[in-house]
Design a protein around this motif. Sequence first.
Motif, PDB file in Angstrom:
ATOM      1  N   HIS A  59      40.660  44.126  39.294  1.00  0.00           N
ATOM      2  CA  HIS A  59      39.964  43.158  40.142  1.00  0.00           C
ATOM      3  C   HIS A  59      38.623  43.701  40.614  1.00  0.00           C
ATOM      4  O   HIS A  59      37.617  42.978  40.638  1.00  0.00           O
ATOM      5  CB  HIS A  59      40.838  42.796  41.344  1.00  0.00           C
ATOM      6  N   ALA A  60      38.590  44.990  40.971  1.00  0.00           N
ATOM      7  CA  ALA A  60      37.353  45.595  41.460  1.00  0.00           C
ATOM      8  C   ALA A  60      36.250  45.564  40.400  1.00  0.00           C
ATOM      9  O   ALA A  60      35.064  45.535  40.736  1.00  0.00           O
ATOM     10  CB  ALA A  60      37.613  47.028  41.906  1.00  0.00           C
ATOM     11  N   GLY A 113      39.591  36.150  44.683  1.00  0.00           N
ATOM     12  CA  GLY A 113      40.213  35.437  43.576  1.00  0.00           C
ATOM     13  C   GLY A 113      41.047  34.250  43.989  1.00  0.00           C
ATOM     14  O   GLY A 113      41.514  33.496  43.127  1.00  0.00           O
ATOM     15  N   LEU A 114      41.267  34.062  45.286  1.00  0.00           N
ATOM     16  CA  LEU A 114      42.006  32.903  45.794  1.00  0.00           C
ATOM     17  C   LEU A 114      41.038  31.764  46.076  1.00  0.00           C
ATOM     18  O   LEU A 114      39.926  31.991  46.571  1.00  0.00           O
ATOM     19  CB  LEU A 114      42.753  33.267  47.073  1.00  0.00           C
ATOM     20  N   LEU A 115      41.474  30.552  45.781  1.00  0.00           N
ATOM     21  CA  LEU A 115      40.606  29.389  45.904  1.00  0.00           C
ATOM     22  C   LEU A 115      41.323  28.306  46.701  1.00  0.00           C
ATOM     23  O   LEU A 115      42.467  27.957  46.404  1.00  0.00           O
ATOM     24  CB  LEU A 115      40.256  28.875  44.503  1.00  0.00           C
ATOM     25  N   ASN A 132      45.487  30.480  42.734  1.00  0.00           N
ATOM     26  CA  ASN A 132      44.844  31.612  42.082  1.00  0.00           C
ATOM     27  C   ASN A 132      44.639  31.187  40.630  1.00  0.00           C
ATOM     28  O   ASN A 132      45.599  31.119  39.860  1.00  0.00           O
ATOM     29  CB  ASN A 132      45.706  32.868  42.148  1.00  0.00           C
ATOM     30  N   PRO A 133      43.409  30.849  40.235  1.00  0.00           N
ATOM     31  CA  PRO A 133      43.184  30.361  38.878  1.00  0.00           C
ATOM     32  C   PRO A 133      43.604  31.351  37.799  1.00  0.00           C
ATOM     33  O   PRO A 133      44.045  30.937  36.727  1.00  0.00           O
ATOM     34  CB  PRO A 133      41.668  30.117  38.834  1.00  0.00           C
ATOM     35  N   ALA A 134      43.496  32.653  38.076  1.00  0.00           N
ATOM     36  CA  ALA A 134      43.810  33.656  37.058  1.00  0.00           C
ATOM     37  C   ALA A 134      45.311  33.744  36.791  1.00  0.00           C
ATOM     38  O   ALA A 134      45.745  33.892  35.647  1.00  0.00           O
ATOM     39  CB  ALA A 134      43.269  35.025  37.472  1.00  0.00           C
ATOM     40  N   THR A 135      46.122  33.661  37.855  1.00  0.00           N
ATOM     41  CA  THR A 135      47.578  33.746  37.695  1.00  0.00           C
ATOM     42  C   THR A 135      48.234  32.377  37.619  1.00  0.00           C
ATOM     43  O   THR A 135      49.445  32.293  37.431  1.00  0.00           O
ATOM     44  CB  THR A 135      48.198  34.532  38.868  1.00  0.00           C
ATOM     45  N   ARG A 136      47.433  31.312  37.793  1.00  0.00           N
ATOM     46  CA  ARG A 136      47.918  29.928  37.730  1.00  0.00           C
ATOM     47  C   ARG A 136      49.014  29.668  38.758  1.00  0.00           C
ATOM     48  O   ARG A 136      50.001  28.986  38.486  1.00  0.00           O
ATOM     49  CB  ARG A 136      48.377  29.581  36.306  1.00  0.00           C
ATOM     50  N   LEU A 345      33.379  33.358  42.679  1.00  0.00           N
ATOM     51  CA  LEU A 345      34.740  33.698  42.294  1.00  0.00           C
ATOM     52  C   LEU A 345      34.776  35.069  41.632  1.00  0.00           C
ATOM     53  O   LEU A 345      34.077  35.315  40.653  1.00  0.00           O
ATOM     54  CB  LEU A 345      35.303  32.646  41.326  1.00  0.00           C
ATOM     55  N   LYS A 346      35.594  35.952  42.181  1.00  0.00           N
ATOM     56  CA  LYS A 346      35.848  37.274  41.612  1.00  0.00           C
ATOM     57  C   LYS A 346      37.328  37.276  41.219  1.00  0.00           C
ATOM     58  O   LYS A 346      38.193  37.463  42.065  1.00  0.00           O
ATOM     59  CB  LYS A 346      35.544  38.361  42.640  1.00  0.00           C
ATOM     60  N   GLN A 347      37.596  37.025  39.951  1.00  0.00           N
ATOM     61  CA  GLN A 347      38.967  36.774  39.516  1.00  0.00           C
ATOM     62  C   GLN A 347      39.881  37.970  39.777  1.00  0.00           C
ATOM     63  O   GLN A 347      39.450  39.126  39.727  1.00  0.00           O
ATOM     64  CB  GLN A 347      38.987  36.413  38.037  1.00  0.00           C
ATOM     65  N   SER A 348      41.158  37.635  40.030  1.00  0.00           N
ATOM     66  CA  SER A 348      42.133  38.671  40.364  1.00  0.00           C
ATOM     67  C   SER A 348      43.498  38.314  39.801  1.00  0.00           C
ATOM     68  O   SER A 348      43.957  37.176  39.919  1.00  0.00           O
ATOM     69  CB  SER A 348      42.233  38.826  41.891  1.00  0.00           C
ATOM     70  N   LEU A 349      44.148  39.300  39.197  1.00  0.00           N
ATOM     71  CA  LEU A 349      45.526  39.157  38.725  1.00  0.00           C
ATOM     72  C   LEU A 349      46.523  39.812  39.679  1.00  0.00           C
ATOM     73  O   LEU A 349      47.703  39.931  39.370  1.00  0.00           O
ATOM     74  CB  LEU A 349      45.668  39.771  37.325  1.00  0.00           C
ATOM     75  N   VAL A 350      46.035  40.243  40.840  1.00  0.00           N
ATOM     76  CA  VAL A 350      46.914  40.856  41.844  1.00  0.00           C
ATOM     77  C   VAL A 350      47.862  39.783  42.390  1.00  0.00           C
ATOM     78  O   VAL A 350      47.410  38.731  42.853  1.00  0.00           O
ATOM     79  CB  VAL A 350      46.092  41.465  42.995  1.00  0.00           C
TER      80      VAL A 350
END
Length: 369
Positions: A59-60, A113-115, A132-136, A345-350
């Motif tokens: 994420h960083a 990453g949260l929207l 969270n768009p990355a983790t859907r 948006l800074k995407q995150s899979l956390v």
Amino acid sequence: MAEVARAAGATPLLPGLPDEIAIWEILLRLPPKPLLRSRAVCPAWRRATSDRDFLLAHHARQPSLPLLYGDTDDLSSMDIITCDNRHRAADKLQSVARLDDASCFIPVACCDGLLVFRTNSKRGERRLSICNPATRQYAPLHQLNGFKLLGMYPHGPTGEYRLLLYLKSDAQSGSYVFTLGSAQPPRHIRGPDAKELMNSRGSVLLRGSLHWHTDNLIMVFDTTTESFRQMRSPIISGHVGMFEMGDMLGMFSLNDEETIVDIWVMRDYQGQVWASKGRVEFPIEELMAQSEDLGSCWEVETTYWDGDLLVLAKFDDGSLHQIDIAGKLVDSFRHRVLCPTQLRLKQSLVPHTFFLALEGYVVNASPFI
């Protein structure tokens, strides 16, 4: 880091390379979607790329990109889109999520990453939801019906993600704080009546505080102490907005003729010292040569990316244009109707456990397409 590599297993992730290099020099550099697909290679890859330390480091490394949204070509769904100026014109716009029922979702806040969306129900009621768009991952925020969003932030002392809200009520109007995943209702906090913040263009999260421009001053909410204060603002008029410029606060204004954007930055945050950054004059003749029905500029945002300042200007004909600080047309997007936002948006899979506590939580299901 070494623990992650050892957890991957005795068999190297990539033959001929130490796992330290495979994980921290190769897999770490993958964008979110390819990284998720890589988990299907084998169980060792899945373990390595699911480790929390790895995901935080991943994420960083992600860029913080300007966020746009717009209807898809068939008008049946909505795209959440990032604009990445590292790519060629044809590849600048990248869809990070597609949601069904395009008329119902408007992005209003973004953090780590949260929207957060404002959703318009069929009855015309405005509601909030988070994804969270990355983790859907997605969940409606039913408990916040009637509240209006002022901003979202991570609360440093607890590590919780919280929403700053406003409620107009006969009982107790004012500002409220809600902790995502909490079973407790939003709690009222002391401070000035924040109803005027609802007329601003949204908040900017910088240096651990949320910022709004209103009435020729800046209202600031300290996310640690959860208290309000005021800061100086340059005396400007017209269509005013704020943006983040690295570790500095920026502000812009569009003149009444909708042809010039003036930009300021806060050179000294502690001293509240503002300085002019420049003036952007729209290349109107060049824009009109592209469209006979250009019309006026009815939406504008200023973004900062990799040392460059760009103005995103949306005109009546639906076109969206990128213009640099010298007034040069950088790019035009005319193939579809796009709406710029001040969000990044800074995407995150956390993974975030608070989703599990939200009623209606889903993953990889509607409204995602």
